[in-house]
Every structure is written in C-alpha cells, then in structure tokens.
Motif scaffolding. Sequence first.
Motif, PDB file in Angstrom:
ATOM      1  N   CYS A 275       0.796  -1.188   0.059  1.00  0.00           N
ATOM      2  CA  CYS A 275       0.121  -0.061   0.039  1.00  0.00           C
ATOM      3  C   CYS A 275       0.749   1.169  -0.022  1.00  0.00           C
ATOM      4  O   CYS A 275       1.321   1.714   1.187  1.00  0.00           O
ATOM      5  CB  CYS A 275      -0.837  -0.021   1.299  1.00  0.00           C
ATOM      6  N   PRO A 276       1.142   1.810  -1.187  1.00  0.00           N
ATOM      7  CA  PRO A 276       2.344   2.811  -1.177  1.00  0.00           C
ATOM      8  C   PRO A 276       1.737   4.235  -0.327  1.00  0.00           C
ATOM      9  O   PRO A 276       2.606   4.732   0.067  1.00  0.00           O
ATOM     10  CB  PRO A 276       2.192   2.967  -2.849  1.00  0.00           C
ATOM     11  N   GLU A 277       0.457   4.517  -0.471  1.00  0.00           N
ATOM     12  CA  GLU A 277      -0.222   5.384   0.135  1.00  0.00           C
ATOM     13  C   GLU A 277       0.042   5.450   1.800  1.00  0.00           C
ATOM     14  O   GLU A 277       0.498   6.682   2.403  1.00  0.00           O
ATOM     15  CB  GLU A 277      -1.446   5.764  -0.027  1.00  0.00           C
ATOM     16  N   LYS A 278       0.076   4.457   2.204  1.00  0.00           N
ATOM     17  CA  LYS A 278       0.395   4.124   3.681  1.00  0.00           C
ATOM     18  C   LYS A 278       1.707   3.845   4.266  1.00  0.00           C
ATOM     19  O   LYS A 278       2.136   4.556   5.031  1.00  0.00           O
ATOM     20  CB  LYS A 278      -0.535   3.081   4.185  1.00  0.00           C
ATOM     21  N   TYR A 279       2.305   2.775   3.531  1.00  0.00           N
ATOM     22  CA  TYR A 279       3.539   2.384   3.983  1.00  0.00           C
ATOM     23  C   TYR A 279       4.789   2.764   2.980  1.00  0.00           C
ATOM     24  O   TYR A 279       5.838   2.345   3.195  1.00  0.00           O
ATOM     25  CB  TYR A 279       3.596   0.927   3.981  1.00  0.00           C
TER      26      TYR A 279
ATOM     27  N   ASN B  55      18.303 -10.657  -1.849  1.00  0.00           N
ATOM     28  CA  ASN B  55      17.313 -11.193  -1.062  1.00  0.00           C
ATOM     29  C   ASN B  55      16.627 -10.295   0.056  1.00  0.00           C
ATOM     30  O   ASN B  55      16.428 -10.713   1.088  1.00  0.00           O
ATOM     31  CB  ASN B  55      17.739 -12.463  -0.442  1.00  0.00           C
ATOM     32  N   LEU B  56      16.068  -9.197  -0.636  1.00  0.00           N
ATOM     33  CA  LEU B  56      15.635  -8.173   0.466  1.00  0.00           C
ATOM     34  C   LEU B  56      14.310  -7.694  -0.165  1.00  0.00           C
ATOM     35  O   LEU B  56      14.106  -7.092  -1.055  1.00  0.00           O
ATOM     36  CB  LEU B  56      16.734  -6.952   0.562  1.00  0.00           C
ATOM     37  N   THR B  57      13.180  -7.339   0.892  1.00  0.00           N
ATOM     38  CA  THR B  57      12.081  -6.481   0.447  1.00  0.00           C
ATOM     39  C   THR B  57      11.993  -5.624   1.522  1.00  0.00           C
ATOM     40  O   THR B  57      12.157  -6.103   2.873  1.00  0.00           O
ATOM     41  CB  THR B  57      10.896  -7.891   0.339  1.00  0.00           C
ATOM     42  N   VAL B  58      11.334  -4.480   1.282  1.00  0.00           N
ATOM     43  CA  VAL B  58      11.380  -3.482   2.131  1.00  0.00           C
ATOM     44  C   VAL B  58      10.422  -2.341   1.916  1.00  0.00           C
ATOM     45  O   VAL B  58      10.251  -1.950   0.577  1.00  0.00           O
ATOM     46  CB  VAL B  58      12.816  -2.633   2.563  1.00  0.00           C
ATOM     47  N   HIS B  59       9.531  -2.018   2.951  1.00  0.00           N
ATOM     48  CA  HIS B  59       8.645  -0.806   2.480  1.00  0.00           C
ATOM     49  C   HIS B  59       9.657   0.703   2.924  1.00  0.00           C
ATOM     50  O   HIS B  59      10.244   0.654   3.906  1.00  0.00           O
ATOM     51  CB  HIS B  59       7.632  -0.634   3.711  1.00  0.00           C
ATOM     52  N   TYR B  60       9.340   1.376   1.981  1.00  0.00           N
ATOM     53  CA  TYR B  60      10.210   2.512   2.016  1.00  0.00           C
ATOM     54  C   TYR B  60      10.138   3.453   3.285  1.00  0.00           C
ATOM     55  O   TYR B  60      11.013   3.912   3.951  1.00  0.00           O
ATOM     56  CB  TYR B  60       9.859   3.509   0.624  1.00  0.00           C
TER      57      TYR B  60
ATOM     58  N   PHE C 272      -9.682  19.595   7.084  1.00  0.00           N
ATOM     59  CA  PHE C 272      -9.478  18.659   6.428  1.00  0.00           C
ATOM     60  C   PHE C 272      -9.138  17.354   6.910  1.00  0.00           C
ATOM     61  O   PHE C 272      -9.002  17.084   8.265  1.00  0.00           O
ATOM     62  CB  PHE C 272      -8.074  18.747   5.765  1.00  0.00           C
ATOM     63  N   HIS C 273      -9.588  16.203   6.203  1.00  0.00           N
ATOM     64  CA  HIS C 273      -9.332  14.995   6.631  1.00  0.00           C
ATOM     65  C   HIS C 273      -7.935  14.574   6.340  1.00  0.00           C
ATOM     66  O   HIS C 273      -7.413  14.996   5.548  1.00  0.00           O
ATOM     67  CB  HIS C 273     -10.262  13.761   5.999  1.00  0.00           C
ATOM     68  N   ARG C 274      -7.382  13.958   7.368  1.00  0.00           N
ATOM     69  CA  ARG C 274      -5.958  13.686   7.351  1.00  0.00           C
ATOM     70  C   ARG C 274      -5.658  12.847   6.014  1.00  0.00           C
ATOM     71  O   ARG C 274      -4.567  13.064   5.392  1.00  0.00           O
ATOM     72  CB  ARG C 274      -5.447  12.784   8.579  1.00  0.00           C
ATOM     73  N   GLU C 275      -6.538  11.939   5.684  1.00  0.00           N
ATOM     74  CA  GLU C 275      -6.361  10.866   4.623  1.00  0.00           C
ATOM     75  C   GLU C 275      -6.380  11.439   3.350  1.00  0.00           C
ATOM     76  O   GLU C 275      -5.775  11.252   2.390  1.00  0.00           O
ATOM     77  CB  GLU C 275      -7.312   9.827   4.645  1.00  0.00           C
ATOM     78  N   CYS C 276      -7.292  12.578   3.388  1.00  0.00           N
ATOM     79  CA  CYS C 276      -7.662  13.421   2.005  1.00  0.00           C
ATOM     80  C   CYS C 276      -6.117  14.195   1.795  1.00  0.00           C
ATOM     81  O   CYS C 276      -5.687  14.372   0.739  1.00  0.00           O
ATOM     82  CB  CYS C 276      -8.777  14.477   2.413  1.00  0.00           C
TER      83      CYS C 276
ATOM     84  N   ILE D  79       2.154  14.624   7.659  1.00  0.00           N
ATOM     85  CA  ILE D  79       1.941  14.474   6.196  1.00  0.00           C
ATOM     86  C   ILE D  79       3.125  14.336   5.505  1.00  0.00           C
ATOM     87  O   ILE D  79       4.019  15.397   5.803  1.00  0.00           O
ATOM     88  CB  ILE D  79       1.024  15.760   5.916  1.00  0.00           C
ATOM     89  N   HIS D  80       3.285  13.246   4.690  1.00  0.00           N
ATOM     90  CA  HIS D  80       4.517  13.044   3.966  1.00  0.00           C
ATOM     91  C   HIS D  80       4.218  13.767   2.440  1.00  0.00           C
ATOM     92  O   HIS D  80       3.341  13.434   1.608  1.00  0.00           O
ATOM     93  CB  HIS D  80       4.864  11.496   3.604  1.00  0.00           C
ATOM     94  N   ILE D  81       5.083  14.524   2.176  1.00  0.00           N
ATOM     95  CA  ILE D  81       5.112  15.549   1.099  1.00  0.00           C
ATOM     96  C   ILE D  81       6.235  15.209   0.252  1.00  0.00           C
ATOM     97  O   ILE D  81       7.414  15.588   0.585  1.00  0.00           O
ATOM     98  CB  ILE D  81       5.196  16.984   1.170  1.00  0.00           C
ATOM     99  N   PRO D  82       6.165  14.391  -0.748  1.00  0.00           N
ATOM    100  CA  PRO D  82       7.333  13.947  -1.690  1.00  0.00           C
ATOM    101  C   PRO D  82       8.143  14.960  -2.443  1.00  0.00           C
ATOM    102  O   PRO D  82       7.395  15.879  -2.869  1.00  0.00           O
ATOM    103  CB  PRO D  82       6.948  12.578  -2.357  1.00  0.00           C
ATOM    104  N   GLU D  83       9.108  14.829  -2.660  1.00  0.00           N
ATOM    105  CA  GLU D  83      10.226  15.711  -3.363  1.00  0.00           C
ATOM    106  C   GLU D  83      10.090  15.222  -4.878  1.00  0.00           C
ATOM    107  O   GLU D  83      10.935  14.734  -5.419  1.00  0.00           O
ATOM    108  CB  GLU D  83      11.786  16.074  -2.869  1.00  0.00           C
TER     109      GLU D  83
END
Length: 730
Positions: free
Chosen positions: A10-14, A24-29, A157-161, A194-198
Amino acid sequence: CVLCGRTDDCPEKYGEKRTYMEYNLTVHYYCLLMSSGIWQRGEEDEGVDGFLITDIRKEVNRAAKLKCNICKKKGASIGCVDPKCKRSYHFPCGIQRECIFQFMEDFRSYCWEHKPVQTFMDQESRGASQCTICLDLVEHLPAYTVLKSPCCKNAWFHRECLQYQALSAGIFFFRCTVCNNKDKFQKEMLRMGIHIPEKDASWELEENAYQDLLQCYQHCDVRRCLCKKGRDYNEPDSKWEIKRCRYCGSRGTHLACSSMKSWEQNWECVECRSIFANSGKYSKQRKRSLANSEKRHGTTCLLEEPSPKSPRQSSGSQRNFLLQSPKIMSQNNLSPCSHLELPASNRVTMSLSPLMSNRDWSLRQKYLRDQRREVCNILKELKVQITTKTTRLNINAENIWNSALKGFRQRNFSPTNTIEINFTNCKNRSKTDTSASKHHFFQLLMLHLQNSSLFEGSSAKNLSLDFQAVKENLYFEAGKMIAVSLVHGGPSPGFFSKTLFDCLVYGPENVKPALEDVADVDVAQTIRMIKYANSLSSLQSVMHDCYEFLAAAGCLRPVTALCDKNMLVNDILIHHVIKRIISPLESFRQGLKTLGVLEKMQVHPDAFSSILCHKPERLSAETLRDLFTINSSSNINKVKGAGFWMGYLQDVESGDSVVTLEDILLFVTGSSSIPSVGFDPEPTIKFLRIRHPVGNRLLNCLELPITKTYQQFKNKMELTIRNTLIVERE
C-alpha cells in the motif's frame, strides 16, 4: 518487509514496497526512512536510495531484539524521540495507533502520548464544515484524523485526504486549497506527519499532458478567403501566413485576406471586436490610437473590415509592436511603457493569447532582455557613488528582517559606503567570500520583503496597509533596502504589480487600478457583485448589504441608473488600492529615492519595469557563454577548452548533469543569478594546468583544467562544483 514483517503493498500508507532479488531483500520505503538506527551513508544510487545494504542488515538485527509495544511482536525498528519514552513499534503499528511520523529533517517519530497536536482556540466553533478536498463533512475536533489549516480560519481537512493530495501534488504544488498559501501550510502539515514527496505533481508527469497547448490555430476565418490553396494553408514570411486574433487566439486570417502589409500588425476577429465595441471600453482608445497613428505615419493600414478600435502601426516598426499605454501618454506626455508593461486598467486590450506563437514569445523575451541591458548601464552609473569606505553589517540569517533593520538604522550606515556582511550564525564562512555573503544577504532580504505584511497579493504585489509598519516607518526602510540592493549588486525584487510601479513612477493620481489589484477576498467579492449586477434593483440591494463598507470608503453615491455602477466600482478600486495606502506609498517612494533610484525610474520607466515587475530570466547555456570572457595563454588551449566549456553548458541545460547552471554561477561568483547591475569585475575563464576547477569569487574568475578528453573535463567539473556547494550548504 524485513522491518515490519508485513506483506501489505500500500504505497499511500507504507511507501513503495521494493524487492531486491540480488540481496534477497524486501522493504517498505517508509519503514526504512523511519527506522531509528539507520542513516543514508551512501550516494543516491547506492543500496536502497542511499541506505547501504550492510546498514539495513544491521538495523534488522538491532530491531529483532526489540518488542513492539502495540502488536507485542519482535522487530520494532522505530522508537519515540521523547527522551523519557522507551516505546518501540513497527511503522504500520504506529499508523494504526495514531503515532506521528515527521518526513523532514532527521525523520522523527512520536508515540501516541508524546505526539504533537494542533492548538484550538476556545472561540472556534465545534461544528462541522466541508473538507475542501473531498467535499464531505469534517467535524471540528482535535482528533488525529482531522487537521486544521494554519493559514485559514475555517479550513478543515481529513488527514487521509491531505495525504493523498500531498502524494499527488508533490512539494512544488502542495498548498492550502483555500488561500493557496504554500510555505506556512507545508510546514504545519510536515509537523503533523503528512508526507510531501520531493517530486513533480502527478499531472505534470503524464505523457503529452499539455500537448494541446502546443497546437497553434491555423485557419483563415474571414468571410472571403483569397488563398487558392485553401483556408488551412499557411506559408510563413509571406502574404499567406496566418495571423491569429491578438485577444482570443482562436480565430485567424491570412495577411493578404485582411489587407495586412506586415505580420507585426495587430488583428482582431469579429467576435472580439464586437465584445469590445459593446463594452464601450474601446471608444476612447480608438480616438487615441487613430490620432497617434496619423501623427506618426500619416496613413493607416486596411484590415479585413474597418475596426472601430485597432491601433494602427507602421509595417516595419518592431518597436511599435510593443505599444504604449494610451492613458499615461495622453495624460502626462511621459515616456510610455511597452504593451507588455501596461497598467492593470489597460491589460485587457493587450492581453497575450494563451496560444502565443514562438515569434511573439521571442519578441517579448528579446524586448525584456534589451530593457535589462539598459537598466544595467543605468545602475552602473549610480554605482559610481559607492566609495571604498566600508560598513559592516552583522546579520542573523534566521532573523533577517530585524538584523537588516538594525544595520540600516545604525548611526554609521551610509548607502554610499561599501557594504560587508558578516553572518553571525555561520562560523566557518571564509573572510574572502564577501561578495557571496552580500548577495546572499540581499537575496534573503528581498525574499522576506516579498512575503512580508508590507505587501499584499499573490505574485504581482501592491502595498498593504499596516498601521504598525507606518508608525515604525518600515515602508521607508523597505524602499531604501530595495534601492540599496539594486545599486550594490543584489537581486531585484521582481514582484511589483504594474499598478504599484505606475504609482511610483507617474504618481497615484494618474493610475487607474483594476479588480485583480484587490487582494482582500471579501472586498473583491463586493466589487464583483456591484460590477455584475444586471438590474437597478439588484444593484441597490447589493449597496444596501454593504452600506457600512461603502460609507467607510467614502463611496456612497446616489444610484439612479444601472450604468452608475461603473463609476461606483471605479471609486471603490481607487479608494482600496490607492487612497487607502497613500501614506505607506509616499514613505515607500521616499525610501526608493536613496542613491537616486526613483529619479532614474521616472526617467526610464520601461527599463526599470523589466526588473521590478518581472522575475529574472532563467539562466541558459547561451546566457553563461556570453557572460564569461575566455582568457588563455595558448590559442590551442583556448579553442579546445572553449569547446569543452560550451559542450558542458549544453549538457547542464539539457539536464544531463548533476549540477545546474545556477550552481555553476554560484561556484564562480557566489550568486545564483545575474544581478541587475551586473558583476564587478566581469566574469572570466582561464584554462590552466591544474587538477580541478577553481572558482575565484574575488575576481569572478573560473579557472579550468586543461584535459585531453571532454569526459575528463565534465567529471572534474561535476565533482568539484557539487562537493564545494554541498560543503557550503552544510
């Protein structure tokens, strides 16, 4: 994920879930970013976005010993930053338990007890309003799922929005949806997790997203087309070239079909012509333009059909293409401004089509460049006043306004002294880097002024009314600082509205403001309601509703006909935009008289408008090529080195480099833009037998190594400039 142990994608959450088969590695950003015991020690292309694989393994081993306080399982890699708190948790568990994760600076995490909260005033209503993103109701409660705008009183605002909006808009376009504030809004949202990507906005990244804007209208719409090859035929630089309507850009004509002798003549379609004729705004301009045309040329050109309003031009005059403001010309007999620089009241007659042709655009840019060259020479004349006697200003970059104010008001300060800047909160700044310090100071100061309470508006700003600032004489100081910045080699403001500029140059009594000059939303709405009232009764009703406002503004007048609304709107605009701020305006003008700047503005309005009302032109490879003079002891080295230098500039401009053109200029001169007064001394280039490039900011000289291949030259430039600027920023 090796850190949280979940398989959710779930990229929006994690954040993005990434798998690296070779490790041999898997990771959430987000799990990786927020882990407490790991830092980016590598370059961006090493490991996982700078996180080295060995460091990730160590972090996994460290977290394996920690139990999550929420799910009670091992592998809790994130800890609360409160020094007295010992809680650890997985990132998804923290989201579930309403922890706050700050995606900025050192990526702090706060548990549910120590997380930051927004403050709510007692008088704020506890009702509900619409979330301006999803338009559903949001309750005014101090809850994790609800966020309040820091810049708008009634924006919730809603946090999710907000999070979805931030991920879509990116750091360049994420802002308050109500007032469009960016800096204050982003700062608060980052604080609240709130995460604001560059990155660019999602709509900017769509392939061919703006393809339609690149299409120019190519069709002849006159009643009788004379072209034998059809209405869609277009042959540039001939009588069969299609000229578009200068207002809407969505109608066209062949030059020959409208008896136009030159492409530089203006043409309007029948629809636009009828709109202006019905509005009555063009009747006065018709008289002026015809009179001016007869005075200048004696004859006029014939269009498709006689236009009631078209300004006539000589067929070969490129200068006349940049028409003057008829209002100012007729009233003052002053040197007029170009049509690109018209006051707000005349903008409607000269607005540029959204589908501006390349030729129109290049003419506009060429004109502005010519004016900037002229203002550069004027400022150099004023710079002769600067003496060798120095005045040192101790500046705190974090409190730029107060420290600048203190420096400008100190007893020994004189605008004619050479200014030296000492940043008190920067211990390691080189003593020889005085020019860079001075430019950085003026750059911070102009940015502060642009966003200060002394000005109002979005991009083109007018003076605001701040009684405390009037009392403390701050408008005078602001004008003085701008004048000093221009003459001493600082950047130009570039944010003046045309109305403000004309008030300064021609006097407020000769300027007619427009609706777009009104920054107050409520006042603008009142003016619109009056302006667009469609009956006498509705006009009187609006006036009754805003009786107190009209009385306070001194704009109450008897209304007996619907046409009286035009006079009323004009009265309100003049009061709100000009009369209301007449005292700040006069103080500001007095400040701009420092070093003779205002007097030069009044003599050369076109030139100064290009730097006070427009942001500097973006640097290009051609600009830097013309800026630097190449010196070399050997012609062979000069020719070969110049080729490498120009090739490198082209690579940087096209994005095939880790540095920018601004970085190169900053490396050499200490300034990321070209000052309006130019550089002193003028920038030069020397090719020497040295290992790495050297930027000598005292002499504005770029010393470049002589290399055998272009790739060697490029690698040395990239490495040196990038590392030097990184160290300086740190």
